[in-house]
Design an enzyme around this catalytic site. Sequence first.
Site, PDB file in Angstrom:
ATOM      1  N   LYS A  92       3.925  -4.430  16.619  1.00 17.66           N
ATOM      2  CA  LYS A  92       5.294  -4.774  16.214  1.00 17.66           C
ATOM      3  C   LYS A  92       6.228  -4.333  17.314  1.00 17.66           C
ATOM      4  O   LYS A  92       6.162  -3.199  17.790  1.00 17.66           O
ATOM      5  CB  LYS A  92       5.644  -4.023  14.909  1.00 17.66           C
ATOM      6  CG  LYS A  92       7.039  -4.322  14.402  1.00 17.66           C
ATOM      7  CD  LYS A  92       7.071  -5.594  13.584  1.00 17.66           C
ATOM      8  CE  LYS A  92       8.449  -6.179  13.414  1.00 17.66           C
ATOM      9  NZ  LYS A  92       8.874  -7.089  14.517  1.00 17.66           N
ATOM     10  N   GLN A 113       7.462   2.110  21.911  1.00 15.55           N
ATOM     11  CA  GLN A 113       7.491   1.466  20.590  1.00 15.55           C
ATOM     12  C   GLN A 113       6.430   2.046  19.648  1.00 15.55           C
ATOM     13  O   GLN A 113       6.646   2.138  18.440  1.00 15.55           O
ATOM     14  CB  GLN A 113       7.289  -0.053  20.758  1.00 15.55           C
ATOM     15  CG  GLN A 113       7.702  -0.870  19.550  1.00 15.55           C
ATOM     16  CD  GLN A 113       9.204  -1.127  19.483  1.00 15.55           C
ATOM     17  OE1 GLN A 113       9.827  -1.420  20.492  1.00 15.55           O
ATOM     18  NE2 GLN A 113       9.784  -1.013  18.308  1.00 15.55           N
ATOM     19  N   LYS A 116       7.975   5.221  18.194  1.00 13.93           N
ATOM     20  CA  LYS A 116       9.157   4.870  17.394  1.00 13.93           C
ATOM     21  C   LYS A 116       8.707   4.316  16.041  1.00 13.93           C
ATOM     22  O   LYS A 116       9.184   4.740  14.986  1.00 13.93           O
ATOM     23  CB  LYS A 116       9.966   3.813  18.155  1.00 13.93           C
ATOM     24  CG  LYS A 116      11.226   3.361  17.444  1.00 13.93           C
ATOM     25  CD  LYS A 116      11.808   2.063  18.033  1.00 13.93           C
ATOM     26  CE  LYS A 116      12.086   2.165  19.510  1.00 13.93           C
ATOM     27  NZ  LYS A 116      12.950   1.073  20.005  1.00 13.93           N
ATOM     28  N   LYS A 128       5.234  -4.976  22.634  1.00 17.74           N
ATOM     29  CA  LYS A 128       6.499  -5.421  23.236  1.00 17.74           C
ATOM     30  C   LYS A 128       6.209  -6.605  24.141  1.00 17.74           C
ATOM     31  O   LYS A 128       5.085  -6.744  24.636  1.00 17.74           O
ATOM     32  CB  LYS A 128       7.102  -4.298  24.087  1.00 17.74           C
ATOM     33  CG  LYS A 128       8.563  -4.522  24.419  1.00 17.74           C
ATOM     34  CD  LYS A 128       9.455  -4.036  23.303  1.00 17.74           C
ATOM     35  CE  LYS A 128      10.895  -4.395  23.497  1.00 17.74           C
ATOM     36  NZ  LYS A 128      11.747  -3.718  22.507  1.00 17.74           N
ATOM     37  N   GLY A 167      13.531  -9.503  18.187  1.00 17.16           N
ATOM     38  CA  GLY A 167      14.448  -9.616  19.317  1.00 17.16           C
ATOM     39  C   GLY A 167      14.558  -8.342  20.135  1.00 17.16           C
ATOM     40  O   GLY A 167      14.051  -7.283  19.764  1.00 17.16           O
ATOM     41  N   ASP A 168      15.204  -8.463  21.267  1.00 22.14           N
ATOM     42  CA  ASP A 168      15.593  -7.340  22.127  1.00 22.14           C
ATOM     43  C   ASP A 168      16.662  -7.937  23.055  1.00 22.14           C
ATOM     44  O   ASP A 168      17.315  -8.924  22.674  1.00 22.14           O
ATOM     45  CB  ASP A 168      14.375  -6.812  22.923  1.00 22.14           C
ATOM     46  CG  ASP A 168      14.631  -5.458  23.579  1.00 22.14           C
ATOM     47  OD1 ASP A 168      14.604  -4.433  22.885  1.00 22.14           O
ATOM     48  OD2 ASP A 168      14.892  -5.417  24.799  1.00 22.14           O
ATOM     49  N   THR A 211      20.037  -1.830  13.939  1.00 19.02           N
ATOM     50  CA  THR A 211      19.839  -0.865  15.037  1.00 19.02           C
ATOM     51  C   THR A 211      21.117  -0.052  15.250  1.00 19.02           C
ATOM     52  O   THR A 211      21.080   1.185  15.341  1.00 19.02           O
ATOM     53  CB  THR A 211      19.426  -1.576  16.334  1.00 19.02           C
ATOM     54  OG1 THR A 211      18.362  -2.478  16.039  1.00 19.02           O
ATOM     55  CG2 THR A 211      18.978  -0.583  17.382  1.00 19.02           C
ATOM     56  N   ASN A 242      24.060  -6.782  20.643  1.00 16.90           N
ATOM     57  CA  ASN A 242      23.742  -6.560  19.232  1.00 16.90           C
ATOM     58  C   ASN A 242      23.834  -5.085  18.835  1.00 16.90           C
ATOM     59  O   ASN A 242      24.480  -4.742  17.837  1.00 16.90           O
ATOM     60  CB  ASN A 242      22.336  -7.117  18.931  1.00 16.90           C
ATOM     61  CG  ASN A 242      21.868  -6.753  17.543  1.00 16.90           C
ATOM     62  OD1 ASN A 242      21.111  -5.804  17.351  1.00 16.90           O
ATOM     63  ND2 ASN A 242      22.368  -7.466  16.544  1.00 16.90           N
ATOM     64  N   SER A 380      13.042  -4.384  10.404  1.00 13.41           N
ATOM     65  CA  SER A 380      12.062  -5.448  10.646  1.00 13.41           C
ATOM     66  C   SER A 380      10.851  -5.286   9.715  1.00 13.41           C
ATOM     67  O   SER A 380      10.340  -6.260   9.164  1.00 13.41           O
ATOM     68  CB  SER A 380      11.581  -5.416  12.100  1.00 13.41           C
ATOM     69  OG  SER A 380      12.471  -6.095  12.952  1.00 13.41           O
TER      70      SER A 380
HETATM   71  P1  NDP Z   1      21.804  -7.692  23.882  1.00  8.04           P
HETATM   72  O1  NDP Z   1      21.199  -8.707  24.755  1.00  8.04           O
HETATM   73  O2  NDP Z   1      22.392  -8.114  22.583  1.00  8.04           O
HETATM   74  O3  NDP Z   1      22.929  -6.874  24.665  1.00  8.04           O
HETATM   75  C1  NDP Z   1      22.627  -6.181  25.824  1.00  8.04           C
HETATM   76  C2  NDP Z   1      23.899  -5.536  26.340  1.00  8.04           C
HETATM   77  O4  NDP Z   1      23.579  -4.630  27.393  1.00  8.04           O
HETATM   78  C3  NDP Z   1      24.854  -6.553  26.950  1.00  8.04           C
HETATM   79  O5  NDP Z   1      26.158  -6.109  26.823  1.00  8.04           O
HETATM   80  C4  NDP Z   1      24.415  -6.553  28.412  1.00  8.04           C
HETATM   81  O6  NDP Z   1      25.402  -6.992  29.330  1.00  8.04           O
HETATM   82  C5  NDP Z   1      24.106  -5.101  28.621  1.00  8.04           C
HETATM   83  N1  NDP Z   1      23.097  -4.985  29.692  1.00  8.04           N
HETATM   84  C6  NDP Z   1      21.838  -5.476  29.700  1.00  8.04           C
HETATM   85  N2  NDP Z   1      21.219  -5.243  30.848  1.00  8.04           N
HETATM   86  C7  NDP Z   1      22.122  -4.573  31.599  1.00  8.04           C
HETATM   87  C8  NDP Z   1      22.069  -4.037  32.896  1.00  8.04           C
HETATM   88  N3  NDP Z   1      20.976  -4.153  33.680  1.00  8.04           N
HETATM   89  N4  NDP Z   1      23.177  -3.385  33.345  1.00  8.04           N
HETATM   90  C9  NDP Z   1      24.292  -3.262  32.547  1.00  8.04           C
HETATM   91  N5  NDP Z   1      24.382  -3.774  31.305  1.00  8.04           N
HETATM   92  C10 NDP Z   1      23.319  -4.405  30.843  1.00  8.04           C
HETATM   93  O7  NDP Z   1      20.661  -6.596  23.645  1.00  8.04           O
HETATM   94  P2  NDP Z   1      20.519  -5.515  22.481  1.00  8.04           P
HETATM   95  O8  NDP Z   1      21.849  -5.030  22.062  1.00  8.04           O
HETATM   96  O9  NDP Z   1      19.591  -6.063  21.473  1.00  8.04           O
HETATM   97  O10 NDP Z   1      19.722  -4.356  23.255  1.00  8.04           O
HETATM   98  C11 NDP Z   1      20.388  -3.286  23.933  1.00  8.04           C
HETATM   99  C12 NDP Z   1      19.426  -2.130  24.109  1.00  8.04           C
HETATM  100  O11 NDP Z   1      19.002  -1.674  22.820  1.00  8.04           O
HETATM  101  C13 NDP Z   1      18.147  -2.407  24.884  1.00  8.04           C
HETATM  102  O12 NDP Z   1      17.767  -1.263  25.593  1.00  8.04           O
HETATM  103  C14 NDP Z   1      17.129  -2.675  23.786  1.00  8.04           C
HETATM  104  O13 NDP Z   1      15.812  -2.457  24.229  1.00  8.04           O
HETATM  105  C15 NDP Z   1      17.561  -1.663  22.760  1.00  8.04           C
HETATM  106  N6  NDP Z   1      17.156  -1.892  21.379  1.00  8.04           N
HETATM  107  C16 NDP Z   1      17.420  -3.067  20.746  1.00  8.04           C
HETATM  108  C17 NDP Z   1      17.054  -3.248  19.431  1.00  8.04           C
HETATM  109  C18 NDP Z   1      17.383  -4.482  18.671  1.00  8.04           C
HETATM  110  O14 NDP Z   1      17.077  -4.524  17.470  1.00  8.04           O
HETATM  111  N7  NDP Z   1      17.999  -5.484  19.257  1.00  8.04           N
HETATM  112  C19 NDP Z   1      16.317  -2.199  18.695  1.00  8.04           C
HETATM  113  C20 NDP Z   1      16.165  -0.965  19.427  1.00  8.04           C
HETATM  114  C21 NDP Z   1      16.550  -0.848  20.717  1.00  8.04           C
HETATM  115  P3  NDP Z   1      25.226  -8.427  30.058  1.00  8.04           P
HETATM  116  O15 NDP Z   1      25.583  -9.435  29.027  1.00  8.04           O
HETATM  117  O16 NDP Z   1      26.155  -8.395  31.203  1.00  8.04           O
HETATM  118  O17 NDP Z   1      23.792  -8.513  30.492  1.00  8.04           O
HETATM  119  O1  2IT Z   2      13.222  -1.784  20.713  1.00  8.69           O
HETATM  120  C1  2IT Z   2      13.113  -2.151  19.515  1.00  8.69           C
HETATM  121  O2  2IT Z   2      12.787  -1.352  18.622  1.00  8.69           O
HETATM  122  C2  2IT Z   2      13.417  -3.540  19.171  1.00  8.69           C
HETATM  123  N1  2IT Z   2      13.788  -4.313  20.055  1.00  8.69           N
HETATM  124  C3  2IT Z   2      13.227  -4.031  17.762  1.00  8.69           C
HETATM  125  C4  2IT Z   2      11.788  -4.362  17.500  1.00  8.69           C
HETATM  126  C5  2IT Z   2      11.517  -5.029  16.180  1.00  8.69           C
HETATM  127  O3  2IT Z   2      10.344  -5.396  16.004  1.00  8.69           O
HETATM  128  O4  2IT Z   2      12.390  -5.168  15.330  1.00  8.69           O
END
Ligand code: NDP
Ligand code: 2IT
Length: 448
Positions: A92, A113, A116, A128, A167-168, A211, A242, A380
């Site tokens: 997952k 992961q 976590k 992943k 997603g991520d 998240t 997100n 999830s």
């Molecule tokens: P999104 O794609 O929704 O948003 C990512 C954000 O981070 C955007 O604002 C983006 O800016 C910025 N970003 C990405 N890469 C870079 C970079 N190299 N330098 C500066 N800014 C950057 O992703 P999420 O919100 O889903 O994910 C954000 C983080 O949270 C990640 O580390 C992800 O692994 C983690 N995460 C996500 C989960 C989820 O459920 N979605 C769960 C747990 C962890 P820009 O648009 O300019 O790229």
């Molecule tokens: O980093 C993470 O935990 C995620 N991107 C969410 C993974 C999931 O299966 O919901």
Amino acid sequence: MTAKQYIETVLNEVKEKHAGKTEFIQAIEEFLPTLEAYLEDHTEIIEHNLLSLIVEPERLIQFRVPWQDDEGHWQVNRAYRVQYNSAIGPYKGGLRFHPSTNESIVRFLGFEQIFKNSLTGLPIGGGKGGSDFDPKGKSDAEVMRFCQSFMTEFQKHIGPDIDVPAGDIGVGGREIGYLFGQYKRINGFAAGVLTGKPVSSWGSLARTEATGYGLVYFVENALEDRNETFEDKTVVVSGSGNVSIYAIEKAQELGAKVVTCSDSSGYIYDAEGIDLALVKEIKEIRRGRIKEYLEQHPNAVYVEGESVWSLKEAYDIALPCATQNEIDAELAQQVIASGAKIVAEGANMPSDKAAIDLYKEHGVLHCPGKAANAGGVAVSALEMAQNSARLAWSFERVDNELKDIMKNIYYTCSKTAETYAEKDDLMSGANIAGFDRVVQTMLSQGLV
Ligand code: NDP
Ligand code: 2IT
């Protein structure tokens, strides 16, 4: 062999085998040394060489994704899935679409992961994946064609009881919807094959928020444990995706003032507090850039080309929610100088090792990503449960379960830290508690 020597041996093995995979080596180097006291109490793990087993993924898949752009040109991207560990459940974990995605990043994310998912207490193994495809600037039709081609190959490797992606970065409801549609077209309806689905395609209410909300619930518990609350705290958030959006939403709801958000081009500082409805409109509807915030808030400041962690204003809580290694030693110095007492990670591995050492040295409470951002994957797993039962729970029910899960994760980390490290060493607590459940299950299943 002592626990320390054993850890050193496995670390060296990994460094030798994976030279150049920087992020993967970093994740292993941050993880293994925190297990020392636990391994001294559990010598069976050393006897059975379980560290060497656990750092090796069960399976690593790489494939090409051919697709046609709107001009009719043929394009190709590279995609990965690491099916890291299935001891406690089906693999997952999310899929990341970002040009920087490579094997090192997918391996580090997959490794994190495992632990976590274990901390959530739910039956999910670790995995992943992703691709170096960049959804930015692509039309909906291009994203759809990419997702359909991705899934045409990927569907061979997943299933509701095998591997359940979500997603991520760069993968949200739109992408999961297209991926789900293509899976269904090839295999027939199987609701539980992906999570983070649009609610109309059997997605769970509150998964979008999970998240960010979960991150804030985690910090709320840490504050409560210290007789404090979010009320009147100043919070700095990075990113505007997100995780950031829903962390800002919940922190504001609990009485905090959030003064920043960012993207990879720069950051916004709004001393009056971030206008979240506008950020949602820019990012979720327009799919625009964060500097557009100035159009409606000319008094806010936009700093082009700089990290939000270079901000020199005073604040109490830092929530890095963008990406790995966004805070290095130099930026960590600034975070500390700004007065932050808590750094809670919405992103995966946003602080590098030197930054984490500085937090510790300066008494900043570090809430590691694998604990603090586990709310997303936890919901999830609740989506999988709803899909299996063919039921849809209310928002309130999912949100309440999420609150309980985050409370449980916080206290598990804190208590485990007290037993094997120091009370506030939540990183060691998270690593050991997550590891214990997986490794004991592996032992019970024999050498597989
Ligand atoms: P999104 O794609 O929704 O948003 C990512 C954000 O981070 C955007 O604002 C983006 O800016 C910025 N970003 C990405 N890469 C870079 C970079 N190299 N330098 C500066 N800014 C950057 O992703 P999420 O919100 O889903 O994910 C954000 C983080 O949270 C990640 O580390 C992800 O692994 C983690 N995460 C996500 C989960 C989820 O459920 N979605 C769960 C747990 C962890 P820009 O648009 O300019 O790229
Ligand atoms: O980093 C993470 O935990 C995620 N991107 C969410 C993974 C999931 O299966 O919901």
